[in-house]
Write a protein that holds these residues in place. Structure first.
Motif, mmCIF file in Angstrom:
data_model
loop_
_atom_site.group_PDB
_atom_site.id
_atom_site.type_symbol
_atom_site.label_atom_id
_atom_site.label_comp_id
_atom_site.label_asym_id
_atom_site.label_seq_id
_atom_site.Cartn_x
_atom_site.Cartn_y
_atom_site.Cartn_z
ATOM 1 N N GLY A 1 1.209 -34.041 -66.959
ATOM 2 C CA GLY A 1 0.148 -33.971 -65.950
ATOM 3 C C GLY A 1 -0.004 -35.285 -65.207
ATOM 4 N N GLU A 2 0.096 -36.389 -65.944
ATOM 5 C CA GLU A 2 -0.023 -37.702 -65.298
ATOM 6 C C GLU A 2 1.178 -37.998 -64.404
ATOM 7 O OE1 GLU A 2 -1.685 -41.213 -67.068
ATOM 8 O OE2 GLU A 2 -2.145 -40.109 -68.905
ATOM 9 N N ILE A 3 2.386 -37.591 -64.862
ATOM 10 C CA ILE A 3 3.585 -37.806 -64.048
ATOM 11 C C ILE A 3 3.454 -37.013 -62.734
ATOM 12 C CG2 ILE A 3 6.072 -37.322 -63.894
ATOM 13 C CD1 ILE A 3 6.254 -37.913 -66.916
ATOM 14 N N VAL A 4 3.052 -35.753 -62.874
ATOM 15 C CA VAL A 4 2.920 -34.866 -61.715
ATOM 16 C C VAL A 4 1.843 -35.380 -60.745
ATOM 17 C CG1 VAL A 4 2.046 -32.571 -61.092
ATOM 18 C CG2 VAL A 4 3.844 -32.803 -62.826
ATOM 19 N N ALA A 5 0.723 -35.848 -61.305
ATOM 20 C CA ALA A 5 -0.359 -36.361 -60.448
ATOM 21 C C ALA A 5 0.130 -37.566 -59.645
ATOM 22 C CB ALA A 5 -1.565 -36.739 -61.309
ATOM 23 N N GLY A 6 0.911 -38.434 -60.309
ATOM 24 C CA GLY A 6 1.449 -39.612 -59.617
ATOM 25 C C GLY A 6 2.382 -39.205 -58.482
ATOM 26 N N LEU A 7 3.189 -38.167 -58.711
ATOM 27 C CA LEU A 7 4.132 -37.707 -57.681
ATOM 28 C C LEU A 7 3.398 -37.047 -56.518
ATOM 29 C CD1 LEU A 7 6.886 -36.150 -59.971
ATOM 30 C CD2 LEU A 7 7.100 -38.221 -58.572
ATOM 31 N N ARG A 8 2.334 -36.314 -56.853
ATOM 32 C CA ARG A 8 1.588 -35.585 -55.819
ATOM 33 C C ARG A 8 0.956 -36.572 -54.836
ATOM 34 N NH1 ARG A 8 -1.488 -31.986 -58.976
ATOM 35 N NH2 ARG A 8 0.020 -30.292 -58.765
ATOM 36 N N ILE A 9 0.470 -37.687 -55.366
ATOM 37 C CA ILE A 9 -0.168 -38.690 -54.517
ATOM 38 C C ILE A 9 0.885 -39.480 -53.726
ATOM 39 C CG2 ILE A 9 -1.527 -40.842 -54.544
ATOM 40 C CD1 ILE A 9 -2.827 -39.698 -57.162
ATOM 41 N N SER A 10 1.999 -39.834 -54.407
ATOM 42 C CA SER A 10 2.918 -40.807 -53.782
ATOM 43 C C SER A 10 3.994 -40.172 -52.908
ATOM 44 C CB SER A 10 3.575 -41.662 -54.859
ATOM 45 O OG SER A 10 4.314 -40.840 -55.748
ATOM 46 N N ARG A 11 4.358 -38.908 -53.177
ATOM 47 C CA ARG A 11 5.422 -38.245 -52.400
ATOM 48 C C ARG A 11 6.640 -39.165 -52.204
ATOM 49 N NH1 ARG A 11 4.735 -32.784 -52.284
ATOM 50 N NH2 ARG A 11 2.552 -32.542 -52.770
ATOM 51 N N PRO A 12 7.335 -39.512 -53.288
ATOM 52 C CA PRO A 12 8.444 -40.467 -53.188
ATOM 53 C C PRO A 12 9.686 -39.859 -52.533
ATOM 54 C CG PRO A 12 8.342 -39.553 -55.378
ATOM 55 C CD PRO A 12 7.147 -38.994 -54.635
ATOM 56 N N ASP A 13 10.635 -40.740 -52.162
ATOM 57 C CA ASP A 13 11.918 -40.284 -51.595
ATOM 58 C C ASP A 13 12.902 -39.882 -52.686
ATOM 59 O OD1 ASP A 13 11.242 -40.885 -48.829
ATOM 60 O OD2 ASP A 13 11.281 -42.982 -49.478
ATOM 61 N N ALA A 14 12.689 -40.410 -53.907
ATOM 62 C CA ALA A 14 13.562 -40.059 -55.036
ATOM 63 C C ALA A 14 12.800 -40.358 -56.326
ATOM 64 C CB ALA A 14 14.857 -40.866 -55.003
ATOM 65 N N VAL A 15 13.260 -39.728 -57.421
ATOM 66 C CA VAL A 15 12.593 -39.895 -58.712
ATOM 67 C C VAL A 15 13.634 -40.288 -59.761
ATOM 68 C CG1 VAL A 15 11.131 -38.780 -60.467
ATOM 69 C CG2 VAL A 15 10.971 -38.048 -58.068
ATOM 70 N N VAL A 16 13.313 -41.306 -60.563
ATOM 71 C CA VAL A 16 14.157 -41.689 -61.695
ATOM 72 C C VAL A 16 13.326 -41.536 -62.965
ATOM 73 C CG1 VAL A 16 15.279 -43.638 -62.853
ATOM 74 C CG2 VAL A 16 15.697 -43.223 -60.425
ATOM 75 N N LEU A 17 13.843 -40.756 -63.912
ATOM 76 C CA LEU A 17 13.089 -40.479 -65.135
ATOM 77 C C LEU A 17 13.841 -40.951 -66.372
ATOM 78 C CD1 LEU A 17 11.937 -36.814 -64.363
ATOM 79 C CD2 LEU A 17 10.509 -38.888 -64.252
ATOM 80 N N ASP A 18 13.075 -41.464 -67.330
ATOM 81 C CA ASP A 18 13.606 -41.823 -68.645
ATOM 82 C C ASP A 18 13.193 -40.706 -69.601
ATOM 83 O OD1 ASP A 18 14.346 -42.972 -71.030
ATOM 84 O OD2 ASP A 18 12.749 -44.493 -71.028
ATOM 85 N N LEU A 19 14.151 -39.787 -69.877
ATOM 86 C CA LEU A 19 13.869 -38.666 -70.779
ATOM 87 C C LEU A 19 14.724 -38.847 -72.036
ATOM 88 C CD1 LEU A 19 14.006 -35.740 -68.163
ATOM 89 C CD2 LEU A 19 12.007 -37.078 -68.869
ATOM 90 N N HIS A 20 14.526 -38.006 -73.033
ATOM 91 C CA HIS A 20 15.415 -38.074 -74.189
ATOM 92 C C HIS A 20 16.486 -36.987 -74.105
ATOM 93 C CE1 HIS A 20 17.115 -37.629 -78.141
ATOM 94 N NE2 HIS A 20 16.690 -38.846 -78.421
ATOM 95 N N GLY A 21 16.027 -35.737 -74.029
ATOM 96 C CA GLY A 21 16.972 -34.624 -73.972
ATOM 97 C C GLY A 21 16.947 -33.778 -75.233
ATOM 98 N N ALA A 22 16.226 -34.252 -76.272
ATOM 99 C CA ALA A 22 16.112 -33.443 -77.500
ATOM 100 C C ALA A 22 14.638 -33.309 -77.884
ATOM 101 C CB ALA A 22 16.927 -34.047 -78.634
ATOM 102 N N MET A 23 13.800 -33.096 -76.875
ATOM 103 C CA MET A 23 12.370 -32.900 -77.150
ATOM 104 C C MET A 23 12.085 -31.410 -77.319
ATOM 105 S SD MET A 23 8.992 -34.157 -75.025
ATOM 106 C CE MET A 23 9.229 -33.173 -73.541
ATOM 107 N N VAL A 24 11.401 -31.078 -78.409
ATOM 108 C CA VAL A 24 10.930 -29.708 -78.630
ATOM 109 C C VAL A 24 9.409 -29.787 -78.715
ATOM 110 C CG1 VAL A 24 11.053 -27.678 -80.119
ATOM 111 C CG2 VAL A 24 13.045 -29.166 -79.901
#
Ligand SMILES: [Zn+2]
Length: 495
Positions: free
Chosen positions: A88-111
């Motif tokens: 929710g916080e990530i999405v809220a930040g994107l909604r306000i900022s409307r960036p040209d690109a997004v870089v995310l640090d994810l893991h890939g094995a989250m359940v």
């Protein structure tokens, strides 16, 4: 020219679905939760976010839009509340900022409680806001369990190339470079995923041994093919009973799907032919302790494979500690044993006091029994330390309240045990040094870690012995009651 605005954020968790506890929001908050400008505190650290910020700051034509970045120590299912709050916080930040690109640090094995495929939900929520044309580049852990849906939602997925993971900042910089070029229309990334029915045990995933050494060398050769942007190998996280474990090859090219698929299949075949080399060389506790004691050299490092908190285990496993105490190991030290009860007892007694406690084995019945010991409280501390590296260099962490206990063994030997409140993988010698123990001066050093400890301890260790202990990160997968894993899969099935 208006600077390109790149949003950077992260949500990282490696979920061990066999753990009996859940991972809550407080577990993320306790492990580092950086909001907005707080992300800048990660600059200069060997982390994905640190590398991404460095890349953006070094290029005046790009501007950083900081979202939030957080991770929790590997463990059980992430609660719905935690994942909803963070996403929710990530999405809220994107909604306000409307960036040209997004870089995310994810893991890939989250359940999570909501999904077997946690990162694809995160990516879907990000896509919802930024739309189909904004580049979204995610860095993944080498132990990601990648799904086709993740590939479809991201513009590019860039896994770490190393185990121990020492290229985190480098991958963060690479992700920014790809996102920048894609946002400017200089490249059009397309990605192919080839999965393998292969669940390699951890030890031979070490970057400096076979078959991993050859696999990564081949991956780097293929990455040099004209038109190829990235070739990554995910070695998978085996302690997740869900449909997505299994090694993967992820190839991103500049608009050439046929090339991506061809290279993916070629590297997958190369890996498959070498699968037998992933079988680990392990010793039982008795064999390992006797081998260490009879070796004229030292220090000998014993890796407690079955109880690695870095893979979501309890961190209070006693099998290897029992061996050191009961078989008479001299000048031995053990890091770390997570036992808040015993840490509290040591603080109540004070430095220099002798205490009698039941040590470890309390979280569940998979990590051995509590050991009754008589111990001198050598020292007490807040448990704060800073990683010396190369992995996580510069990152501040804490063991929680920590006591060094000199525990009486059966043969007049004493084993120094670092007993702490939090489950922390003993991957860095800084953990020992922060507690006044110089590992180089010890005959035997035990670490609750599978491979990561090698980045720090390789220069100290005269020999490393991998010990087949029980627990939630055991290298013997037949000990786990899998029900939802795709079968057949090697080495559980003879294929
Ligand atoms: Zn990993």
């Amino acid at each position: 020219m208006k600077p390109l605005r790149i949003a950077v954020g992260g949500l990282s968790h490696e979920t061990n679905t066999f753990a009996s506890w859940h991972t809550e929001l407080v577990d993320f908050e306790a492990n580092g939760y950086f909001r907005g400008d707080e992300l800048r505190s990660q600059a200069g650290t060997n982390t994905v976010v640190g590398g991404a910020i460095e890349a953006i700051d070094s290029d005046p034509s790009i501007e950083l839009i900081p979202l939030i970045a957080t991770s929790a120590i590997p463990g059980g299912f992430v609660t719905a509340r935690a994942v909803n709050e963070i996403e929710g916080e990530i999405v809220a930040g994107l909604r306000i900022s409307r960036p040209d690109a997004v870089v995310l640090d994810l893991h890939g094995a989250m359940v999570t409680e909501l999904s077997d495929d946690g990162e694809s939900e995160t990516l879907a929520r990000v896509r919802d806001i930024v739309g189909p044309n904004t580049p979204v580049v995610a860095v993944l852990d080498l132990h990601a369990n990648v799904s086709q849906r993740m590939v479809d939602l991201a513009s590019a997925l860039i896994p770490y190339d190393t185990y121990p993971h020492v290229d985190n900042a480098e991958r963060g910089r690479e992700a920014v470079a790809i996102a920048t070029r894609a946002a400017r229309g200089e490249i059009a990334p397309v990605t192919a995923l080839v999965k393998l029915p292969l669940l390699p045990p951890g030890p031979k995933q070490f970057s400096k041994v076979e078959p991993t050494k050859s696999i990564m060398a081949r991956a780097f050769d293929l990455e040099a093919t004209p038109g190829v942007i990235n070739v990554g190998v995910t070695y998978s996280f085996p302690y997740a009973d869900c449909p997505f474990p299994g090694m993967g090859v992820i190839v991103t090219t500049d608009g050439d799907r046929v090339l991506a698929e061809r290279i993916g299949r070629e590297l997958a075949d190369f890996i498959w032919e070498r699968r037998e080399a992933f079988r680990p060389d392990v010793m039982t506790v008795e064999q390992a302790v006797h081998a260490a004691m009879s070796d004229p050299d030292g220090p000998i490092v014993l890796a407690d494979l079955g109880d690695n908190p870095g893979g979501g285990s309890a961190g209070d496993g006693t099998a290897l500690l029992w061996g050191l105490l009961d078989l008479g190991a001299p000048n031995a030290a053990f890091a770390t044993l997570a036992d808040p009860e015993v840490a509290a007892a040591a603080f109540a007694a004070g430095e220099g006091a002798t205490i009698q406690v039941e040590l470890g084995g309390k979280a569940d019945d998979l990590h051995g029994f509590p050991i009754p010991v008589t111990a001198i409280v050598r020292s007490l501390s807040s448990g704060d330390f800073i990683y010396e590296g190369p992995m996580n260099s510069g990152v501040a962490d804490t063991l929680g309240r920590t006591a060094v206990l000199a525990c009486d063994g059966r043969y007049d030997n004493k084993v120094e045990v670092i007993v702490c409140e939090r489950r922390v993988q003993a991957l860095d010698a800084a953990i020992y040094r922060s507690q006044g123990i110089e590992p180089a001066e010890k005959k035997i050093i035990a670490v609750k870690s599978a491979v990561h400890f090698r980045s720090s301890f390789d220069s100290i260790a005269k020999r490393i012995i991998e010990v087949d202990t029980p627990g939630l990160t055991s290298v013997d997968f037949s000990r786990f009651p899998y029900r939802r894993l795709p079968r057949p899969i090697w080495p559980l099935d003879n294929i």
